[in-house]
Design an enzyme around this catalytic site. Structure first.
Site, PDB file in Angstrom:
ATOM      1  N   LYS A  11     -53.924  12.387  39.687  1.00 46.09           N
ATOM      2  CA  LYS A  11     -53.391  13.586  40.353  1.00 46.09           C
ATOM      3  C   LYS A  11     -52.753  14.510  39.329  1.00 46.09           C
ATOM      4  CE  LYS A  11     -49.181  13.430  42.431  1.00 46.09           C
ATOM      5  NZ  LYS A  11     -48.252  14.469  41.952  1.00 46.09           N
ATOM      6  N   ASN A  12     -51.946  13.952  38.434  1.00 44.35           N
ATOM      7  CA  ASN A  12     -51.152  14.799  37.537  1.00 44.35           C
ATOM      8  C   ASN A  12     -51.934  15.331  36.348  1.00 44.35           C
ATOM      9  OD1 ASN A  12     -49.114  14.439  39.320  1.00 44.35           O
ATOM     10  ND2 ASN A  12     -47.975  12.961  38.096  1.00 44.35           N
ATOM     11  N   ARG A  81     -45.078  21.351  44.521  1.00 44.02           N
ATOM     12  CA  ARG A  81     -44.459  21.737  43.267  1.00 44.02           C
ATOM     13  C   ARG A  81     -45.488  22.293  42.291  1.00 44.02           C
ATOM     14  NH1 ARG A  81     -40.302  22.857  41.062  1.00 44.02           N
ATOM     15  NH2 ARG A  81     -41.067  21.906  39.195  1.00 44.02           N
ATOM     16  N   CYS A 105     -37.565  19.418  45.807  1.00 43.05           N
ATOM     17  CA  CYS A 105     -38.270  18.545  46.760  1.00 43.05           C
ATOM     18  C   CYS A 105     -37.359  17.346  47.001  1.00 43.05           C
ATOM     19  CB  CYS A 105     -39.619  18.125  46.175  1.00 43.05           C
ATOM     20  SG  CYS A 105     -39.449  17.007  44.774  1.00 43.05           S
ATOM     21  N   ARG A 110     -35.565  20.164  40.815  1.00 40.69           N
ATOM     22  CA  ARG A 110     -36.783  20.574  40.101  1.00 40.69           C
ATOM     23  C   ARG A 110     -36.682  22.026  39.572  1.00 40.69           C
ATOM     24  NH1 ARG A 110     -40.887  17.071  42.055  1.00 40.69           N
ATOM     25  NH2 ARG A 110     -42.013  17.495  40.149  1.00 40.69           N
ATOM     26  N   PRO A 111     -35.672  22.366  38.799  1.00 44.44           N
ATOM     27  CA  PRO A 111     -35.555  23.735  38.262  1.00 44.44           C
ATOM     28  C   PRO A 111     -36.758  24.092  37.375  1.00 44.44           C
ATOM     29  CG  PRO A 111     -34.090  22.248  37.104  1.00 44.44           C
ATOM     30  CD  PRO A 111     -34.647  21.468  38.245  1.00 44.44           C
ATOM     31  N   ILE A 112     -36.944  25.396  37.134  1.00 46.14           N
ATOM     32  CA  ILE A 112     -38.055  25.820  36.264  1.00 46.14           C
ATOM     33  C   ILE A 112     -37.552  26.701  35.124  1.00 46.14           C
ATOM     34  CG2 ILE A 112     -39.812  25.642  38.093  1.00 46.14           C
ATOM     35  CD1 ILE A 112     -39.689  28.733  38.293  1.00 46.14           C
ATOM     36  N   ASP A 113     -36.279  26.541  34.773  1.00 44.39           N
ATOM     37  CA  ASP A 113     -35.712  27.365  33.690  1.00 44.39           C
ATOM     38  C   ASP A 113     -36.478  27.207  32.380  1.00 44.39           C
ATOM     39  OD1 ASP A 113     -34.563  24.714  34.072  1.00 44.39           O
ATOM     40  OD2 ASP A 113     -33.327  25.150  32.332  1.00 44.39           O
ATOM     41  N   LEU A 114     -36.902  25.981  32.070  1.00 47.37           N
ATOM     42  CA  LEU A 114     -37.623  25.764  30.792  1.00 47.37           C
ATOM     43  C   LEU A 114     -38.978  26.475  30.813  1.00 47.37           C
ATOM     44  CD1 LEU A 114     -36.811  21.964  30.270  1.00 47.37           C
ATOM     45  CD2 LEU A 114     -35.673  23.941  29.220  1.00 47.37           C
ATOM     46  N   ASP A 294     -42.218   7.775  37.669  1.00 46.86           N
ATOM     47  CA  ASP A 294     -43.108   7.664  38.836  1.00 46.86           C
ATOM     48  C   ASP A 294     -43.380   6.213  39.213  1.00 46.86           C
ATOM     49  OD1 ASP A 294     -45.162  10.597  38.079  1.00 46.86           O
ATOM     50  OD2 ASP A 294     -43.120  10.355  38.816  1.00 46.86           O
ATOM     51  N   ARG A 386     -50.628  12.032  49.464  1.00 48.33           N
ATOM     52  CA  ARG A 386     -50.541  13.130  48.468  1.00 48.33           C
ATOM     53  C   ARG A 386     -51.078  12.660  47.121  1.00 48.33           C
ATOM     54  NH1 ARG A 386     -45.186  15.067  47.002  1.00 48.33           N
ATOM     55  NH2 ARG A 386     -46.524  16.065  45.492  1.00 48.33           N
TER      56      ARG A 386
HETATM   57  C1  EPZ Z   1     -44.353  16.019  36.371  1.00 44.44           C
HETATM   58  O1  EPZ Z   1     -43.396  16.756  37.105  1.00 44.44           O
HETATM   59  C2  EPZ Z   1     -45.098  15.163  37.395  1.00 44.44           C
HETATM   60  N1  EPZ Z   1     -45.762  16.025  38.371  1.00 44.44           N
HETATM   61  C3  EPZ Z   1     -44.093  14.254  38.099  1.00 44.44           C
HETATM   62  O2  EPZ Z   1     -44.836  13.407  38.980  1.00 44.44           O
HETATM   63  C4  EPZ Z   1     -43.414  13.361  37.048  1.00 44.44           C
HETATM   64  O3  EPZ Z   1     -42.437  12.562  37.672  1.00 44.44           O
HETATM   65  C5  EPZ Z   1     -42.741  14.264  35.990  1.00 44.44           C
HETATM   66  O4  EPZ Z   1     -43.714  15.153  35.417  1.00 44.44           O
HETATM   67  C6  EPZ Z   1     -42.110  13.445  34.872  1.00 44.44           C
HETATM   68  O5  EPZ Z   1     -43.082  12.673  34.238  1.00 44.44           O
HETATM   69  C7  EPZ Z   1     -46.953  16.584  38.056  1.00 44.44           C
HETATM   70  O6  EPZ Z   1     -47.468  16.432  36.963  1.00 44.44           O
HETATM   71  C8  EPZ Z   1     -47.608  17.416  39.135  1.00 44.44           C
HETATM   72  P1  EPZ Z   1     -40.683  17.609  34.302  1.00 44.44           P
HETATM   73  P2  EPZ Z   1     -42.577  17.972  36.387  1.00 44.44           P
HETATM   74  O7  EPZ Z   1     -40.751  19.083  34.177  1.00 44.44           O
HETATM   75  O8  EPZ Z   1     -43.478  18.690  35.457  1.00 44.44           O
HETATM   76  C9  EPZ Z   1     -36.083  18.749  34.442  1.00 44.44           C
HETATM   77  C10 EPZ Z   1     -45.424  12.416  41.036  1.00 44.44           C
HETATM   78  O9  EPZ Z   1     -44.862  11.598  41.780  1.00 44.44           O
HETATM   79  N2  EPZ Z   1     -36.544  20.147  34.253  1.00 44.44           N
HETATM   80  O10 EPZ Z   1     -41.087  16.758  33.143  1.00 44.44           O
HETATM   81  O11 EPZ Z   1     -41.881  18.752  37.444  1.00 44.44           O
HETATM   82  C11 EPZ Z   1     -36.408  18.252  35.850  1.00 44.44           C
HETATM   83  O12 EPZ Z   1     -35.402  18.647  36.768  1.00 44.44           O
HETATM   84  C12 EPZ Z   1     -44.604  13.535  40.406  1.00 44.44           C
HETATM   85  O13 EPZ Z   1     -46.641  12.394  40.739  1.00 44.44           O
HETATM   86  C13 EPZ Z   1     -35.588  21.144  34.055  1.00 44.44           C
HETATM   87  O14 EPZ Z   1     -34.389  20.888  34.041  1.00 44.44           O
HETATM   88  O15 EPZ Z   1     -41.505  17.130  35.560  1.00 44.44           O
HETATM   89  C14 EPZ Z   1     -36.453  16.759  35.668  1.00 44.44           C
HETATM   90  O16 EPZ Z   1     -35.137  16.259  35.693  1.00 44.44           O
HETATM   91  C15 EPZ Z   1     -43.136  13.493  40.776  1.00 44.44           C
HETATM   92  N3  EPZ Z   1     -36.015  22.427  33.887  1.00 44.44           N
HETATM   93  C16 EPZ Z   1     -37.005  16.585  34.256  1.00 44.44           C
HETATM   94  O17 EPZ Z   1     -36.826  17.854  33.606  1.00 44.44           O
HETATM   95  C17 EPZ Z   1     -37.350  22.754  33.896  1.00 44.44           C
HETATM   96  O18 EPZ Z   1     -37.676  23.951  33.708  1.00 44.44           O
HETATM   97  C18 EPZ Z   1     -38.480  16.189  34.212  1.00 44.44           C
HETATM   98  O19 EPZ Z   1     -39.196  17.233  34.783  1.00 44.44           O
HETATM   99  C19 EPZ Z   1     -38.301  21.722  34.104  1.00 44.44           C
HETATM  100  C20 EPZ Z   1     -37.871  20.427  34.280  1.00 44.44           C
END
Ligand code: EPZ
Length: 403
Positions: A11-12, A81, A105, A110-114, A294, A386
């Site tokens: 999926k990812n 997301r 969620c 799940r912020p997107i600041d980065l 995960d 999902r």
């Molecule tokens: C991806 O989510 C996966 N989803 C998630 O899988 C997985 O748990 C996660 O990576 C970590 O490996 C998909 O690929 C669709 P991150 P993503 O950005 O990209 C913080 C599943 O069950 N963060 O690496 O959203 C965030 O809050 C899903 O298949 C910021 O602070 O993960 C979290 O604490 C769930 N600011 C951490 O980083 C940002 O701008 C990891 O998030 C982005 C993230």
């Protein structure tokens, strides 16, 4: 669980790869694509953008020649997301983007600041109005970006925006997950120039145009890990095929620490468990190649049946212990507080009715039900669908019949 299973597509990996098709004009063919609701929602978004999509079994055909709409709306957009992954590809193709502001969620804010800070370094400008995120980039220029956290999604969006930018982009502090390498492989098949994916420093040389490509989606390492913990919990023996060992990180060693016999080669893993699994003093979730968040719920379910006390820390998301209350209904002895849980294994869990509240917790509850005495009923299977294409069929191939 006993038997051999070919693991579904990831999926990812599939979601960002589908977003990447918008960056090239032509007819894309994607093989081994999982039939899961998140992929169906992403296909709806691509059709909203003007693409033609068709599916033949596990093969997807995506024709992006008619794409022209950068405004992503519709029911599907708000549902998941991974809509956020369209930011980079829509900016790369149309230099504009509008998506529903990606909310949090059940597992976290799940912020997107980065994502936004990184894309701004490449020349994008963003605004938000009435819960819609607006982005514009008249000219994307390569830049040096340093991620303060190895965010998977932010790394993916930066790759998607950088491949057609003018000049070179260097992403430091990049995520190293196998899904990043799969996306980079797919973009290279489209004509992109990327190196360093899989490490924390990725370099992208922008090109003028990208073309269509044919690609095989890699297998889903999280689905594989879910079934490996199920094997350990049920004292079974399984061989999972088409699972690159390099995608499993520290998981084989952890399974051995739990008492399983593990054999693995380039693209299969064989796990055999005799008797009850052992507790593990401490596991902490971390970015790849650390233990994946995960799989934290599936590990918790396994440790709930282990011999001894285990300590589990969830460092990636702030609300990923939702199955604790459900496992406790089954007789598990778990005390959790903030980001850590103490689990005292029980020789047997008792079947009962439990509620899936999110994707990975739901799958973990099914594994716990397999190890429990008596009948269990798992509500909320829509969450599991999902990410798990056919968990009933997979388990049936492993000798277990759900009904
Ligand atoms: C991806 O989510 C996966 N989803 C998630 O899988 C997985 O748990 C996660 O990576 C970590 O490996 C998909 O690929 C669709 P991150 P993503 O950005 O990209 C913080 C599943 O069950 N963060 O690496 O959203 C965030 O809050 C899903 O298949 C910021 O602070 O993960 C979290 O604490 C769930 N600011 C951490 O980083 C940002 O701008 C990891 O998030 C982005 C993230």
């Amino acid at each position: 669980m006993r038997g051999e299973l070919l693991i579904q597509g990831s999926k990812n990996a599939a979601l960002p790869i589908l977003a990447a098709t918008l960056l090239g004009e032509g007819v894309f063919i994607l093989h081994h694509c999982p039939r899961i609701s998140d992929v169906e929602h992403m296909l709806e978004l691509l059709e909203d953008a003007g693409c033609l999509v068709s599916r033949e079994g596990h093969m997807l055909i995506v024709d992006t020649r008619g794409a022209g709409n950068f405004r992503v709306s519709g029911e599907g957009a708000g549902k998941m997301r991974s809509t956020v992954t369209l930011l980079g590809s829509l900016l790369g193709r149309f230099h504009q983007v509008e998506i529903p502001y990606p909310g949090g969620c059940t597992i976290g804010k799940r912020p997107i600041d980065l994502h936004l800070e990184g894309l701004s370094r490449l020349g994008a400008v963003f605004g938000e109005r009435e819960s819609t995120l607006y982005g514009r980039a008249d000219c994307l220029r390569g830049a040096s970006v340093c991620l303060t956290f190895p965010s998977v999604g932010a790394t993916e969006n930066l790759l998607l925006a950088a491949v057609l930018a003018k000049g070179e982009t260097v992403i430091r502090g990049a995520a190293r997950e196998p899904e990043i390498t799969a996306l980079a492989d797919f973009l290279r098949a489209m004509g992109a120039r990327i190196r360093g994916d899989g490490t924390s420093c990725i370099c992208v040389e922008g090109v003028c145009r990208l073309h269509a490509a044919e690609y095989i989606i890699p297998s889903d390492r999280i689905v594989a890990g879910t079934y490996l913990f199920g094997t350990v919990m049920t004292g079974g023996e399984t061989r999972l095929l088409h699972v690159p060992l390099s995608h499993l990180g520290t998981l084989p060693e952890l399974l051995e620490r739990m008492g399983a016999q593990v054999r693995a080669r380039e693209d299969w893993i064989h796990v055999r468990m005799e008797g009850r699994c052992r507790a593990v003093p401490h596991v902490m979730t971390a970015p790849f190649p650390g233990f994946p968040t995960d799989l934290q719920s599936a590990l918790m379910a396994a440790l709930a049946t282990a011999d001894g006390i285990s300590f589990l820390e969830e460092k990636m998301f702030e609300a990923r212990f939702q199955i604790v209350s459900e496992l406790q209904k089954m007789g598990a002895s778990i005390a959790s507080q903030e980001d850590f849980a103490l689990i005292e294994g029980r020789s047997r869990l008792s079947g009962c009715t439990v509620e899936a509240k999110e994707l990975r917790g739901g799958a973990a509850l099914i594994m716990a039900a397999l190890a429990a005495e008596g009948e269990s009923r798992i509500r909320g299977m829509e969450y599991v669908r999902r990410g798990y294409e056919d968990i009933n069929g997979d388990l049936k191939r492993l000798g277990i019949v759900l009904y």
